[in-house]
Design an enzyme around this catalytic site. Sequence first.
Site, mmCIF file in Angstrom:
data_model
loop_
_atom_site.group_PDB
_atom_site.id
_atom_site.type_symbol
_atom_site.label_atom_id
_atom_site.label_comp_id
_atom_site.label_asym_id
_atom_site.label_seq_id
_atom_site.Cartn_x
_atom_site.Cartn_y
_atom_site.Cartn_z
ATOM 1 N N HIS A 194 -80.151 -33.555 -69.475
ATOM 2 C CA HIS A 194 -79.807 -32.142 -69.478
ATOM 3 C C HIS A 194 -80.052 -31.580 -70.873
ATOM 4 O O HIS A 194 -80.004 -32.308 -71.868
ATOM 5 C CB HIS A 194 -78.328 -31.933 -69.112
ATOM 6 C CG HIS A 194 -78.046 -32.159 -67.662
ATOM 7 N ND1 HIS A 194 -78.396 -31.253 -66.690
ATOM 8 C CD2 HIS A 194 -77.431 -33.184 -67.019
ATOM 9 C CE1 HIS A 194 -78.015 -31.708 -65.512
ATOM 10 N NE2 HIS A 194 -77.439 -32.885 -65.677
ATOM 11 N N ALA B 229 -76.351 -57.827 -67.540
ATOM 12 C CA ALA B 229 -75.505 -56.947 -66.733
ATOM 13 C C ALA B 229 -74.776 -55.928 -67.591
ATOM 14 O O ALA B 229 -74.271 -56.247 -68.662
ATOM 15 C CB ALA B 229 -74.492 -57.783 -65.953
ATOM 16 N N THR C 105 -82.026 -47.759 -73.759
ATOM 17 C CA THR C 105 -82.527 -46.481 -74.281
ATOM 18 C C THR C 105 -83.847 -46.630 -75.020
ATOM 19 O O THR C 105 -84.489 -45.641 -75.338
ATOM 20 C CB THR C 105 -81.498 -45.866 -75.241
ATOM 21 O OG1 THR C 105 -81.285 -46.767 -76.337
ATOM 22 C CG2 THR C 105 -80.173 -45.606 -74.545
ATOM 23 N N LYS C 106 -84.243 -47.897 -75.306
ATOM 24 C CA LYS C 106 -85.498 -48.174 -76.019
ATOM 25 C C LYS C 106 -86.314 -49.179 -75.221
ATOM 26 O O LYS C 106 -85.766 -49.949 -74.432
ATOM 27 C CB LYS C 106 -85.204 -48.730 -77.414
ATOM 28 C CG LYS C 106 -84.436 -47.773 -78.315
ATOM 29 C CD LYS C 106 -84.150 -48.427 -79.663
ATOM 30 C CE LYS C 106 -83.367 -47.493 -80.576
ATOM 31 N NZ LYS C 106 -83.034 -48.132 -81.868
#
Length: 218
Positions: A146, A192, A197-198
């Site tokens: 967003h 797990a 994010t990279k």
Amino acid sequence: MNTSAFPQRYFFGLYFGLKTNFKAQPDKMSYLIQHGYFVVKNRYYVMLLHFFRKLWLSAFGMKVGKGTILPRLHVTWPHQVKLGVNCKLEHDIYFKYDGIWEPRSAITIGDNVFIGSGCEFNISESISIGNDVLIASGCRFIDHDHGTSLHELMRIQSGPKAAITIGPNVWLGVNVVVLKGVTIGQGAIVAAGAIVTKSVGINEIWAGVPAKKIGERK
């Protein structure tokens, strides 16, 4: 020889034999009933439902490879989903193309892929998953954000988006989250609960929130 005792011994033995059989019979009957129910429910009934699901979803453009069985799942735009051959899908997977109708496959899944129950593909751009990938239950793939400007409500802002790519022979543990723009290289493992994010390199092992490299396969 005491012949008068023969009928007594015969009927006495017959009584205890029948009694023993009646004791064993409920266990045998229970097994047969449960086994029969399992076979009918998990083989014939599942295949029947798969036939009608595939017929229905294919009519709306979903591509389903040979040997892939469709369980109960949720799809917003069926034509946006392409499944390879011999994939194993568990129940309640959500294929969500978060956008308007477009004539393409935004969610592409290779051959021999396992996807556990409750996984979500929340896609605006695209996701590509290679062959022989293991995706455990509860994994999430979100390729967009967003907007976060102070001058508008966040719920009405459009944000950045970027494709997700999962290479072949990757294993994602339970409840892994993969975010926009991430590429996970061939043979990699993500533990797990990790939030990725990279991008992850070939044969690397990542874990944590946010995920970081903790080792390599040997």
